[in-house]
Design a protein around this motif. Structure first.
Motif, PDB file in Angstrom:
ATOM      1  N   ASP A   1      24.571 -18.526  76.576  1.00  0.00           N
ATOM      2  CA  ASP A   1      25.477 -17.474  76.103  1.00  0.00           C
ATOM      3  C   ASP A   1      25.705 -17.552  74.592  1.00  0.00           C
ATOM      4  OD1 ASP A   1      26.021 -15.790  78.120  1.00  0.00           O
ATOM      5  OD2 ASP A   1      27.973 -16.623  78.645  1.00  0.00           O
ATOM      6  N   GLU A   2      25.894 -18.767  74.104  1.00  0.00           N
ATOM      7  CA  GLU A   2      26.155 -18.922  72.673  1.00  0.00           C
ATOM      8  C   GLU A   2      24.927 -18.561  71.845  1.00  0.00           C
ATOM      9  OE1 GLU A   2      29.553 -22.380  72.293  1.00  0.00           O
ATOM     10  OE2 GLU A   2      27.526 -23.015  72.755  1.00  0.00           O
ATOM     11  N   ASN A   3      23.751 -18.894  72.373  1.00  0.00           N
ATOM     12  CA  ASN A   3      22.522 -18.490  71.695  1.00  0.00           C
ATOM     13  C   ASN A   3      22.434 -16.978  71.594  1.00  0.00           C
ATOM     14  OD1 ASN A   3      20.108 -20.396  70.893  1.00  0.00           O
ATOM     15  ND2 ASN A   3      21.217 -21.443  72.529  1.00  0.00           N
ATOM     16  N   LEU A   4      22.757 -16.313  72.702  1.00  0.00           N
ATOM     17  CA  LEU A   4      22.703 -14.849  72.703  1.00  0.00           C
ATOM     18  C   LEU A   4      23.731 -14.286  71.719  1.00  0.00           C
ATOM     19  CD1 LEU A   4      22.239 -14.246  76.529  1.00  0.00           C
ATOM     20  CD2 LEU A   4      20.525 -13.929  74.737  1.00  0.00           C
ATOM     21  N   ALA A   5      24.891 -14.916  71.689  1.00  0.00           N
ATOM     22  CA  ALA A   5      25.925 -14.451  70.761  1.00  0.00           C
ATOM     23  C   ALA A   5      25.461 -14.608  69.311  1.00  0.00           C
ATOM     24  CB  ALA A   5      27.222 -15.223  70.988  1.00  0.00           C
ATOM     25  N   MET A   6      24.702 -15.680  69.040  1.00  0.00           N
ATOM     26  CA  MET A   6      24.173 -15.863  67.685  1.00  0.00           C
ATOM     27  C   MET A   6      23.244 -14.705  67.314  1.00  0.00           C
ATOM     28  SD  MET A   6      25.540 -18.349  66.212  1.00  0.00           S
ATOM     29  CE  MET A   6      24.540 -18.261  64.721  1.00  0.00           C
ATOM     30  N   GLY A   7      22.520 -14.182  68.311  1.00  0.00           N
ATOM     31  CA  GLY A   7      21.623 -13.056  68.048  1.00  0.00           C
ATOM     32  C   GLY A   7      22.383 -11.831  67.561  1.00  0.00           C
ATOM     33  N   ALA A   8      23.646 -11.719  67.985  1.00  0.00           N
ATOM     34  CA  ALA A   8      24.460 -10.559  67.603  1.00  0.00           C
ATOM     35  C   ALA A   8      25.403 -10.909  66.458  1.00  0.00           C
ATOM     36  CB  ALA A   8      25.261 -10.066  68.809  1.00  0.00           C
ATOM     37  N   TYR A   9      25.095 -11.993  65.749  1.00  0.00           N
ATOM     38  CA  TYR A   9      26.022 -12.516  64.737  1.00  0.00           C
ATOM     39  C   TYR A   9      26.412 -11.485  63.687  1.00  0.00           C
ATOM     40  CZ  TYR A   9      27.909 -15.687  61.215  1.00  0.00           C
ATOM     41  OH  TYR A   9      28.721 -16.317  60.308  1.00  0.00           O
ATOM     42  N   VAL A  10      25.475 -10.632  63.270  1.00  0.00           N
ATOM     43  CA  VAL A  10      25.809  -9.687  62.187  1.00  0.00           C
ATOM     44  C   VAL A  10      26.485  -8.417  62.698  1.00  0.00           C
ATOM     45  CG1 VAL A  10      23.969 -10.485  60.661  1.00  0.00           C
ATOM     46  CG2 VAL A  10      23.524  -8.610  62.238  1.00  0.00           C
ATOM     47  N   ARG A  11      26.566  -8.272  64.014  1.00  0.00           N
ATOM     48  CA  ARG A  11      27.136  -7.028  64.534  1.00  0.00           C
ATOM     49  C   ARG A  11      28.656  -7.063  64.564  1.00  0.00           C
ATOM     50  NH1 ARG A  11      23.916  -5.572  69.901  1.00  0.00           N
ATOM     51  NH2 ARG A  11      25.613  -4.062  70.018  1.00  0.00           N
ATOM     52  N   ARG A  12      29.268  -5.931  64.285  1.00  0.00           N
ATOM     53  CA  ARG A  12      30.734  -5.860  64.273  1.00  0.00           C
ATOM     54  C   ARG A  12      31.293  -5.169  65.515  1.00  0.00           C
ATOM     55  NH1 ARG A  12      30.401  -9.218  61.398  1.00  0.00           N
ATOM     56  NH2 ARG A  12      30.292  -9.325  59.133  1.00  0.00           N
ATOM     57  N   ASP A  13      30.421  -4.439  66.243  1.00  0.00           N
ATOM     58  CA  ASP A  13      30.871  -3.653  67.402  1.00  0.00           C
ATOM     59  C   ASP A  13      30.981  -4.554  68.631  1.00  0.00           C
ATOM     60  OD1 ASP A  13      28.182  -4.059  67.086  1.00  0.00           O
ATOM     61  OD2 ASP A  13      27.560  -2.231  68.079  1.00  0.00           O
TER      62      ASP A  13
ATOM     63  N   THR B   1      29.275  -7.054  73.978  1.00  0.00           N
ATOM     64  CA  THR B   1      29.548  -7.545  75.331  1.00  0.00           C
ATOM     65  C   THR B   1      28.707  -6.786  76.357  1.00  0.00           C
ATOM     66  OG1 THR B   1      31.794  -7.798  74.529  1.00  0.00           O
ATOM     67  CG2 THR B   1      31.431  -8.201  76.872  1.00  0.00           C
ATOM     68  N   ASP B   2      28.621  -5.478  76.191  1.00  0.00           N
ATOM     69  CA  ASP B   2      27.782  -4.679  77.095  1.00  0.00           C
ATOM     70  C   ASP B   2      26.333  -5.132  77.028  1.00  0.00           C
ATOM     71  OD1 ASP B   2      29.978  -3.272  77.777  1.00  0.00           O
ATOM     72  OD2 ASP B   2      29.515  -1.496  76.579  1.00  0.00           O
ATOM     73  N   ASP B   3      25.849  -5.317  75.800  1.00  0.00           N
ATOM     74  CA  ASP B   3      24.457  -5.729  75.615  1.00  0.00           C
ATOM     75  C   ASP B   3      24.187  -7.079  76.254  1.00  0.00           C
ATOM     76  OD1 ASP B   3      24.024  -3.437  74.330  1.00  0.00           O
ATOM     77  OD2 ASP B   3      23.522  -4.285  72.370  1.00  0.00           O
ATOM     78  N   LEU B   4      25.186  -7.967  76.157  1.00  0.00           N
ATOM     79  CA  LEU B   4      25.042  -9.295  76.748  1.00  0.00           C
ATOM     80  C   LEU B   4      24.817  -9.158  78.256  1.00  0.00           C
ATOM     81  CD1 LEU B   4      25.230 -12.277  75.843  1.00  0.00           C
ATOM     82  CD2 LEU B   4      27.622 -12.232  76.488  1.00  0.00           C
ATOM     83  N   GLU B   5      25.614  -8.294  78.887  1.00  0.00           N
ATOM     84  CA  GLU B   5      25.450  -8.089  80.327  1.00  0.00           C
ATOM     85  C   GLU B   5      24.087  -7.476  80.630  1.00  0.00           C
ATOM     86  OE1 GLU B   5      27.470  -9.442  82.380  1.00  0.00           O
ATOM     87  OE2 GLU B   5      28.702 -10.045  80.662  1.00  0.00           O
ATOM     88  N   ARG B   6      23.693  -6.512  79.806  1.00  0.00           N
ATOM     89  CA  ARG B   6      22.421  -5.834  80.046  1.00  0.00           C
ATOM     90  C   ARG B   6      21.254  -6.816  79.911  1.00  0.00           C
ATOM     91  NH1 ARG B   6      22.602  -1.413  76.361  1.00  0.00           N
ATOM     92  NH2 ARG B   6      24.550  -1.063  77.452  1.00  0.00           N
ATOM     93  N   VAL B   7      21.310  -7.632  78.889  1.00  0.00           N
ATOM     94  CA  VAL B   7      20.246  -8.608  78.675  1.00  0.00           C
ATOM     95  C   VAL B   7      20.164  -9.567  79.856  1.00  0.00           C
ATOM     96  CG1 VAL B   7      19.754 -10.684  77.327  1.00  0.00           C
ATOM     97  CG2 VAL B   7      20.042  -8.515  76.166  1.00  0.00           C
ATOM     98  N   CYS B   8      21.343  -9.968  80.372  1.00  0.00           N
ATOM     99  CA  CYS B   8      21.353 -10.892  81.504  1.00  0.00           C
ATOM    100  C   CYS B   8      20.788 -10.231  82.762  1.00  0.00           C
ATOM    101  CB  CYS B   8      22.755 -11.428  81.753  1.00  0.00           C
ATOM    102  SG  CYS B   8      23.195 -12.676  80.535  1.00  0.00           S
ATOM    103  N   GLU B   9      21.029  -8.919  82.910  1.00  0.00           N
ATOM    104  CA  GLU B   9      20.430  -8.215  84.040  1.00  0.00           C
ATOM    105  C   GLU B   9      18.913  -8.195  83.901  1.00  0.00           C
ATOM    106  OE1 GLU B   9      21.892  -4.173  84.620  1.00  0.00           O
ATOM    107  OE2 GLU B   9      23.927  -5.032  84.547  1.00  0.00           O
ATOM    108  N   HIS B  10      18.497  -8.019  82.649  1.00  0.00           N
ATOM    109  CA  HIS B  10      17.085  -7.883  82.357  1.00  0.00           C
ATOM    110  C   HIS B  10      16.341  -9.215  82.512  1.00  0.00           C
ATOM    111  CE1 HIS B  10      14.373  -4.825  80.859  1.00  0.00           C
ATOM    112  NE2 HIS B  10      13.706  -5.786  80.286  1.00  0.00           N
TER     113      HIS B  10
ATOM    114  N   ALA C   1      15.411 -12.543  74.097  1.00  0.00           N
ATOM    115  CA  ALA C   1      16.694 -11.905  74.404  1.00  0.00           C
ATOM    116  C   ALA C   1      17.639 -12.018  73.205  1.00  0.00           C
ATOM    117  CB  ALA C   1      17.318 -12.557  75.637  1.00  0.00           C
ATOM    118  N   ARG C   2      17.616 -13.177  72.561  1.00  0.00           N
ATOM    119  CA  ARG C   2      18.485 -13.394  71.408  1.00  0.00           C
ATOM    120  C   ARG C   2      18.151 -12.408  70.294  1.00  0.00           C
ATOM    121  NH1 ARG C   2      17.855 -19.096  68.514  1.00  0.00           N
ATOM    122  NH2 ARG C   2      15.856 -18.147  68.030  1.00  0.00           N
TER     123      ARG C   2
END
Lengths: 242, 282
Positions: A102-114, A119-128, A154-155
């Motif tokens: 999870d933390e690795n995935l969160a690092m992938g979104a590090y520059v995003r502010r939305d 959070t939605d993308d995290l769920e989608r990636v996990c489904e994928h 995924a990250r």
């Protein structure tokens, strides 16, 4: 598959770059159009990885222009290039071993502010990637090589890139995992993300790409539709083993 | 009990140093000076401004963090990528400069830091402890907990851990490595200053008080392993308790020696630290 027409999404013009006194790129020209899957092949040390590193801002280009979506990105910080829409999935996967999935995935979104969309993308990636969904609280270092490759991809997707750079996605993976990985890359392209890929396995790469570039000593020596390169004598002799 | 008082502040010192060492690969010889700075900042708040003890500790953290951040920004950032020896020499320079600045400003005479607590010890069953020490212990525990939360529960902490594990890939994720370094150095220095503000009123404040503190901090880092936060915490507590027991059962003159004997033993048998599993941060 035929290459879409139109103006290029990414253009490199006469790009030079060096590691100290050692030249890595010596006048590189390359273009990727929106929606394309382009692969870059060449021998070890030809400058394939350096090309990707120059695009994502890890390696500063000394001369030449790098333009993404009409905007000059040469000389920008990696953070700004990522924000512009280019994600780089590095060679050797390079997941953060002591961070959880999870933390690795969160690092992938590090520059995003939305935050909500992240959070939605995290769920989608996990489904994928169900394999990741089962291991979300696990340290990334405990994953198998194939799972780490999924995580690295995924990250990179977590940044919602328009262009994805893949550096040797098949390196060190078992053949079945290579197949899965290439399937995922093809799928990413099908969903509308443009792909530029560096790959040692020239045959696999050319078979799924639209176009290919052949690199030798820091510059492009040959380019064309992937099917033509596959049939090209020089390419066959040098990179396809026959 | 007194061992825990010492141990908590040693842990704070150790956490600060291990973060800086682990993340930036800088051997921070000036770490003890931030401890001294914290003690004098507390003195200034308590004696000069008449603030409370909590305000004194907070003031010390702010001073330490600001000066730490400034040091990193001005002296260390231009040297990024230089060898560890170069930054080590720079930090020795900072150490000497800060110590002499403290001597200049505060003079060489040890100062007793006034504190608002009664000196009558609190008796809780079999143990007696001065209220000041109890308060120091509680604040140290709170600060250690806050550090853990920062490192493990915030986006900044996650970026710090990612940078420690693989700086180049962290940069690819958009982490500004230079900023992480400044923040880390400020954070570590702030913790050292907090330790100084906490222990200052227990002992005395004088310009060279940081030297021994720095040695203790290095010992804690060695005990715990590089970049290992739980290691630094446990190492700090262990060192504090060992010193207190040594002082109690052998002789108080050997207080500092006991700690170093432990270090030597650890280095002989577990050279990568008591709690080392692998290099890590967090």
């Amino acid at each position: 598959m035929s290459a879409p027409d139109g103006p290029a999404l990414l253009t490199l013009e006469d790009v030079h770059a060096a590691y100290g006194p050692v030249a890595a790129l010596a006048g590189l020209d390359l273009a990727v159009r929106p929606g394309e899957l382009v692969c870059l092949i060449g021998a070890n040390g030809a400058g394939k990885s350096s090309t990707l590193r120059a695009i994502s801002g890890l390696l500063r280009a000394g001369r030449g222009r790098i333009v993404f979506d009409g905007r000059e990105i040469g000389g920008l910080e990696p953070a700004e290039i990522l924000r512009a829409g280019i994600a780089h999935c590095p060679e050797g996967r390079r997941v953060f071993p002591h961070l959880t999935v999870d933390e690795n995935l969160a690092m992938g979104a590090y520059v995003r502010r939305d935050r909500r969309a992240v959070t939605d993308d995290l769920e989608r990636v996990c489904e994928h990637f169900p394999i990741l969904a089962e291991r979300r609280r696990q340290m990334a270092g405990t994953l198998s090589g194939g799972e780490q490759q999924m995580l690295a991809i995924a990250r990179a997707l977590m940044a919602r890139p328009r262009l994805m750079l893949f550096d040797e996605p098949s390196l060190g993976l078992a053949p079945t995992v290579v197949e899965t990985t290439f399937g995922i890359i093809a799928d990413i392209r099908r969903r509308g993300t443009t792909v530029l890929m560096v790959e040692q396995n020239a045959y696999l790469a050319l078979r799924m790409a639209d176009r290919g570039y052949v690199m030798e000593t820091g510059r492009i020596v040959l380019e064309g539709p992937a099917a033509e390169l596959l049939a090209n004598d020089h390419v066959r002799r040098a990179y396809l083993g026959g | 009990m007194n061992g825990l008082v010492l141990g908590g502040t040693y842990a704070l010192l150790g956490i600060g140093l291990t973060l800086i060492f682990g993340l930036m690969n800088v051997v921070n010889f000036a770490h003890g000076e931030f401890y001294t700075l914290g003690a004098y900042a507390a003195f200034a708040t308590l004696a000069g401004l008449g603030g409370g003890f909590v305000a004194a500790v907070l003031g010390a953290i702010v001073c330490g963090a600001l000066l730490g951040g400034l040091t990193e920004r001005v002296l260390l950032r231009p040297l990024r990528g230089e060898s560890i020896d170069t930054t080590m020499l720079v930090m020795i320079g900072v150490w000497i400069a800060m110590q002499n600045a403290e001597l200049l400003v505060w003079g060489g005479v040890a100062k007793s830091i006034p504190h608002p607590f009664p000196t009558e010890p609190l008796v809780l069953g079999p143990v007696a402890i001065a209220p000041l020490r109890l308060f120091v212990m509680a604040l140290a525990a709170g600060l250690i907990a806050a550090s853990y939360l920062l490192i493990h529960r915030t986006k900044l902490g996650r970026a710090m851990r990612a940078t420690f594990q693989d700086a180049e890939t962290a940069a690819l994720m958009g982490v500004k490595i230079a900023r992480i370094h400044t923040v880390t150095f400020a954070f570590g220095s702030g913790l050292a200053a907090a330790a100084g503000a906490l222990l200052g009123p227990v002992f005395l404040a004088y310009p060279s008080m940081g030297d021994l503190a720095a040695l203790k901090a290095f010992s804690v880092v060695i005990l715990g392993g590089l970049g290992n936060l739980p290691g630094a915490t446990l190492g700090g507590l262990l060192l504090g308790i060992a010193e207190e027991l040594g002082a109690g059962y052998v002789s108080s003159g050997y207080r500092d020696a006991v700690g170093f004997v432990i270090i030597i033993v650890v280095l002989l048998f577990r050279p990568s630290g008591l709690f080392a599993r692998q290099e890590r941060i967090g």
